[in-house]
Design a protein around this motif. Structure first.
Motif, mmCIF file in Angstrom:
data_model
loop_
_atom_site.group_PDB
_atom_site.id
_atom_site.type_symbol
_atom_site.label_atom_id
_atom_site.label_comp_id
_atom_site.label_asym_id
_atom_site.label_seq_id
_atom_site.Cartn_x
_atom_site.Cartn_y
_atom_site.Cartn_z
ATOM 1 N N VAL A 30 -29.820 33.549 15.461
ATOM 2 C CA VAL A 30 -28.692 32.645 15.299
ATOM 3 C C VAL A 30 -29.179 31.529 14.386
ATOM 4 C CG1 VAL A 30 -26.992 31.241 16.480
ATOM 5 C CG2 VAL A 30 -27.926 33.262 17.586
ATOM 6 N N ALA A 31 -28.982 31.726 13.089
ATOM 7 C CA ALA A 31 -29.505 30.782 12.119
ATOM 8 C C ALA A 31 -28.840 29.427 12.255
ATOM 9 C CB ALA A 31 -29.328 31.314 10.713
ATOM 10 N N ASN B 291 -14.202 37.604 11.959
ATOM 11 C CA ASN B 291 -14.552 37.046 10.651
ATOM 12 C C ASN B 291 -15.344 38.110 9.894
ATOM 13 O OD1 ASN B 291 -14.891 35.000 8.677
ATOM 14 N ND2 ASN B 291 -16.966 34.659 9.425
ATOM 15 N N SER B 292 -15.329 38.025 8.571
ATOM 16 C CA SER B 292 -16.042 39.036 7.791
ATOM 17 C C SER B 292 -17.552 38.875 7.977
ATOM 18 C CB SER B 292 -15.686 38.895 6.311
ATOM 19 O OG SER B 292 -16.449 39.801 5.552
ATOM 20 N N GLU B 293 -18.165 39.830 8.646
ATOM 21 C CA GLU B 293 -19.608 39.799 8.917
ATOM 22 C C GLU B 293 -20.235 41.101 8.436
ATOM 23 O OE1 GLU B 293 -20.899 37.116 10.002
ATOM 24 O OE2 GLU B 293 -19.314 36.065 11.096
ATOM 25 N N LEU B 294 -21.556 41.073 8.403
ATOM 26 C CA LEU B 294 -22.326 42.217 7.948
ATOM 27 C C LEU B 294 -22.802 43.024 9.158
ATOM 28 C CD1 LEU B 294 -23.326 42.985 5.105
ATOM 29 C CD2 LEU B 294 -25.458 41.843 5.666
ATOM 30 N N TYR B 295 -22.656 44.349 9.090
ATOM 31 C CA TYR B 295 -23.074 45.226 10.185
ATOM 32 C C TYR B 295 -23.840 46.416 9.624
ATOM 33 C CZ TYR B 295 -19.408 42.778 12.792
ATOM 34 O OH TYR B 295 -18.633 41.816 13.376
ATOM 35 N N THR B 296 -24.633 47.050 10.486
ATOM 36 C CA THR B 296 -25.139 48.384 10.183
ATOM 37 C C THR B 296 -24.774 49.277 11.359
ATOM 38 O OG1 THR B 296 -27.309 47.939 11.160
ATOM 39 C CG2 THR B 296 -27.078 47.552 8.792
ATOM 40 N N ALA B 297 -24.655 50.556 11.088
ATOM 41 C CA ALA B 297 -24.362 51.522 12.145
ATOM 42 C C ALA B 297 -24.941 52.859 11.728
ATOM 43 C CB ALA B 297 -22.852 51.662 12.359
ATOM 44 N N ASN B 298 -25.116 53.744 12.699
ATOM 45 C CA ASN B 298 -25.481 55.110 12.349
ATOM 46 C C ASN B 298 -24.359 55.735 11.541
ATOM 47 O OD1 ASN B 298 -27.839 54.813 13.723
ATOM 48 N ND2 ASN B 298 -27.210 56.005 15.517
ATOM 49 N N ARG B 299 -24.679 56.771 10.862
ATOM 50 C CA ARG B 299 -23.704 57.456 10.022
ATOM 51 C C ARG B 299 -22.449 57.854 10.790
ATOM 52 N NH1 ARG B 299 -24.301 62.166 5.815
ATOM 53 N NH2 ARG B 299 -22.204 62.974 6.024
ATOM 54 N N ASP B 300 -22.596 58.156 12.076
ATOM 55 C CA ASP B 300 -21.427 58.542 12.877
ATOM 56 C C ASP B 300 -20.742 57.333 13.514
ATOM 57 O OD1 ASP B 300 -23.133 57.775 14.864
ATOM 58 O OD2 ASP B 300 -23.237 59.736 15.852
ATOM 59 N N ASN B 303 -24.278 52.956 17.539
ATOM 60 C CA ASN B 303 -25.409 52.032 17.423
ATOM 61 C C ASN B 303 -25.153 50.934 16.390
ATOM 62 O OD1 ASN B 303 -27.871 50.928 17.900
ATOM 63 N ND2 ASN B 303 -29.052 52.464 16.778
ATOM 64 N N ILE B 304 -24.007 50.270 16.563
ATOM 65 C CA ILE B 304 -23.638 49.196 15.624
ATOM 66 C C ILE B 304 -24.493 47.965 15.877
ATOM 67 C CG2 ILE B 304 -21.814 47.544 15.065
ATOM 68 C CD1 ILE B 304 -19.863 49.644 15.010
ATOM 69 N N ARG B 305 -24.963 47.360 14.808
ATOM 70 C CA ARG B 305 -25.746 46.122 14.904
ATOM 71 C C ARG B 305 -25.127 45.090 13.962
ATOM 72 N NH1 ARG B 305 -31.505 44.579 15.214
ATOM 73 N NH2 ARG B 305 -32.145 46.694 15.668
ATOM 74 N N ARG B 306 -24.863 43.904 14.518
ATOM 75 C CA ARG B 306 -24.311 42.820 13.696
ATOM 76 C C ARG B 306 -25.463 41.997 13.131
ATOM 77 N NH1 ARG B 306 -19.879 38.346 15.778
ATOM 78 N NH2 ARG B 306 -20.265 36.792 14.149
ATOM 79 N N LEU B 307 -25.446 41.758 11.813
ATOM 80 C CA LEU B 307 -26.565 41.070 11.171
ATOM 81 C C LEU B 307 -26.291 39.603 10.877
ATOM 82 C CD1 LEU B 307 -27.876 43.677 8.581
ATOM 83 C CD2 LEU B 307 -28.518 43.369 10.960
ATOM 84 N N THR B 308 -25.030 39.222 10.718
ATOM 85 C CA THR B 308 -24.723 37.839 10.348
ATOM 86 C C THR B 308 -23.811 37.199 11.391
ATOM 87 O OG1 THR B 308 -22.855 38.555 9.016
ATOM 88 C CG2 THR B 308 -24.947 38.241 7.870
#
Lengths: 194, 452
Positions: A30-31, B291-300, B303-308
């Motif tokens: 949490v920056a 809000n518009s945030e950055l995520y990664t997930a597996n191809r399917d 396992n979603i992960r929020r980065l911002t």
């Protein structure tokens, strides 16, 4: 420049201490404190406008509600959207702030939405062509969300207001001057059910 | 990349005579054999001069004649693209008699025009299609430095040339050529309109093309807005943003199987997918949490992960070549700028201090660069930042607006969109800003992505 450098150092220090604190990095850092997402649902349930009066016993053979504009009430969705009873909310360049003029347009739209409480609406966010296509997807969404939040603050249920961003994909005016750009920076209202 | 067009099975057969034609051990130069097969120029530091005449048609039917001519010319263009060899203009050797076989090359004449190498090939009709044989001769030693034989369908004759070019670059220069890579982009060229809106709105569909703009093909047919397409690392799938469900979501089209995946069905709007280098995860922007945030997930989509977590706009991700970092756009300082964050969400840092910057694209190794779109005036231009030094160079200079850069797989070229010729079109350019080529000419075309 010196200040920027100092900030960078401070930021780096804060981040590195966070990195240490996170200890294995199970969670994103949490920056800075995360403010809540736009309060789209604030008070929507309690301030929902009362349903229009229903005729009690009389069968509705005669005009339903004198306050309704018959032309609007009887029009098809497409005709309704073609004549655009809901005004677009225009924005300044690279901005999603509501000017007083834009607020007036949204006030009028809120009035109509209270008058026709069965309407549901999609608020489209649009941008002019000067920004990049990628960033404009998010900027358009922010404009649509800002317009929705304002309508919700005026008592319109958020359930009736969907948002979608089209970025700069669908300009209303194909021109390449400020007059065209001004028309293309908007939250545009489409009635999707009545 | 070999699997990119499985329809055409090009069987590359190494001809044993390549080594048989080497000088006998007694007279061999005191160099390892792999160096002795590399053709160099007389003058140190200059590129070897190559001739690439039309291939020889061993069968005289129209199809074989056409294939022989096409393969020679496409090979010329493919080799020219990397600028590792100085291709002698074809009119210089128009008077040198065409050989009738691989054994009959007029080396004296090639030597007269200071050619260091000459590429000679034959095309023969077979029961299954064609057989193509090719030699790269060292004009001084009159030996073959490179020999291959391919057979397969005649349907995509250009692919023989692309394969030969990639293999010559690999063998002579240890360079990964891009002749068999492809571009994807979106286009309004078919003039179709969206249904369901009172405004007349044109659709955009996803297209693919060879790296040189040939073989342009439409991938999507939904009559909707389909944008920001991007190749999976194995070149077999394209992820893109589609509005076919109303709100934008990410789809993955497995283009050789004709199947579709929809990894981000859940709430919110989701756009701008970016594949991790190993193809197992996608990064994307989404408003799923408001809000518009950055995520990664597996191809399917699992396992979603929020980065911002910033209240600002965060989006437009691109992965580092190792997959450990993601560059993206954020307007947390007030204007959109490029940032880098670890794929684990740690180590945020700001990269650019432009008036406006977007669409970062990370170069492949060994280069360590990020190209992006920057506002430079009324329009945008393409810039490239060298990450180790922070040095920025500009590739375009206000000719129309220039957006959406994407690196080629070998990091030596970029594709981008420009309005310099009027409409929005796809161009490629060398990373030094030279060798601009227009790839698309029909309709408006946007957001190119170059296959890995």
């Amino acid at each position: 420049m010196r200040r920027v450098g100092l900030n960078a150092v401070v930021t780096a220090l804060v981040l590195s201490s966070l990195a240490v604190a996170a200890c294995g990095g199970k969670k994103p850092p949490v920056a800075r404190p995360a403010p809540p997402p736009p309060s789209a649902d604030a008070g929507s349930a309690s301030t929902r406008p009362p349903a229009p009066p229903e005729p009690v016993a009389e069968p509705t053979v005669v005009p339903q509600e004198p306050v309704r504009d018959e032309r609007i009430a009887s029009a098809s969705l497409d005709d309704l959207n073609r004549s655009s009873p809901l005004m677009p909310a225009f924005f300044d360049y690279d901005s999603s702030e509501l000017s007083s003029e834009t607020q007036r347009a949204l006030n009028a739209n809120a009035g109509l939405l209270k008058q026709y409480p069965t309407w549901t609406v999609t608020i489209e966010g649009h941008c002019d062509e000067r920004g990049t296509a990628e960033y404009n997807l998010a900027l358009g969404e922010r404009r649509a969300v800002t317009a929705r939040a304002y309508l919700v603050s005026l008592g319109i249920s958020s359930d009736r207001l969907r948002t979608v961003s089209y970025g700069k994909e669908f300009p209303f005016d194909p021109g390449h001057d400020e007059a065209a750009y001004a028309k293309n920076r908007r939250a545009h209202f489409v009635i999707t059910a009545k | 990349m070999k699997r990119i067009l499985p329809v055409i099975a090009t069987a590359a057969v190494l001809i044993a005579s390549a080594t048989a034609q080497q000088p006998s051990p007694a007279t061999a130069p005191q160099q390892p054999s792999d160096v002795s097969t590399t053709i160099s120029s007389d003058q140190a530091g200059t590129a070897p001069r190559f001739g690439v005449p039309d291939f020889i048609a061993l069968s005289k039917d129209a199809e074989t004649l056409d294939a022989a001519q096409t393969i020679g010319r496409v090979l010329f263009d493919d080799l020219n693209f990397e600028r590792e060899f100085a291709l002698i203009p074809r009119d210089v050797y128009s008077t040198i008699p065409s050989p009738t076989s691989l054994a009959d090359v007029a080396f004296d004449r090639w030597r007269e025009i200071n050619a260091d190498g000459v590429i000679v090939g034959t095309v023969q009709k077979t029961d299954l299609g064609i057989r193509v044989e090719v030699r790269l001769f060292n004009v001084r030693t009159r030996t073959a430095a490179f020999s291959r034989e391919y057979s397969g369908s005649v349907a995509n004759k250009r692919l023989y040339a692309h394969t030969i070019a990639d293999e010559i670059h690999q063998q002579q220069r240890a360079l990964r050529g891009v002749a068999r890579t492809k571009l994807t982009f979106n286009s309004d060229r078919d003039g179709e309109r969206m249904s369901g809106t009172v405004e007349s709105r044109g659709v955009k569909e996803i297209y693919i093309a060879d790296y040189d703009g040939e073989n342009q093909r439409r991938v999507t047919t939904q009559r909707s807005l389909n944008i920001t397409s991007t190749w999976s690392p194995d070149g077999r799938s394209i992820a893109y943003t589609s509005y076919r469900r109303g709100a934008p979501t990410i789809f993955i089209s497995n283009i050789y199987q004709g199947t579709l995946e929809e990894p981000t069905k859940s709430a919110g709007q989701t756009w701008l997918p970016a594949w991790s280098p190993d193809g197992t995860r996608i990064a994307f922007s989404s408003t799923r949490d408001g809000n518009s945030e950055l995520y990664t997930a597996n191809r399917d989509g699992s396992n979603i992960r929020r980065l911002t977590t910033s209240p600002a706009i965060d989006g437009t991700p691109t992965w580092s070549p190792t997959g450990t970092q993601i560059a993206f756009t954020s307007d947390r300082t007030g204007t959109p700028q490029i940032y880098i964050i670890g794929a684990d969400g740690l180590g945020l840092r700001q990269l650019t201090r432009e008036s406006y910057a977007d669409r970062p694209t990370w170069s492949p190794a060994p280069y360590n660069e990020i190209a992006y779109t920057a506002r430079t005036g009324p329009g945008n231009d393409i810039k490239v930042m060298e990450l180790s030094t922070g040095q920025v160079r500009q590739l375009t200079f206000g000719e129309g607006t220039n957006e959406s850069p994407s690196f080629s797989a070998n990091g030596r070229h970029l594709a981008f969109m420009s309005t310099r010729s009027g409409k929005s079109q796809i161009f490629t350019i060398s990373k030094d800003g030279k060798d601009l080529r227009q790839i698309t000419r029909i309709g408006n075309n946007f957001q190119p992505d170059w296959s890995k």
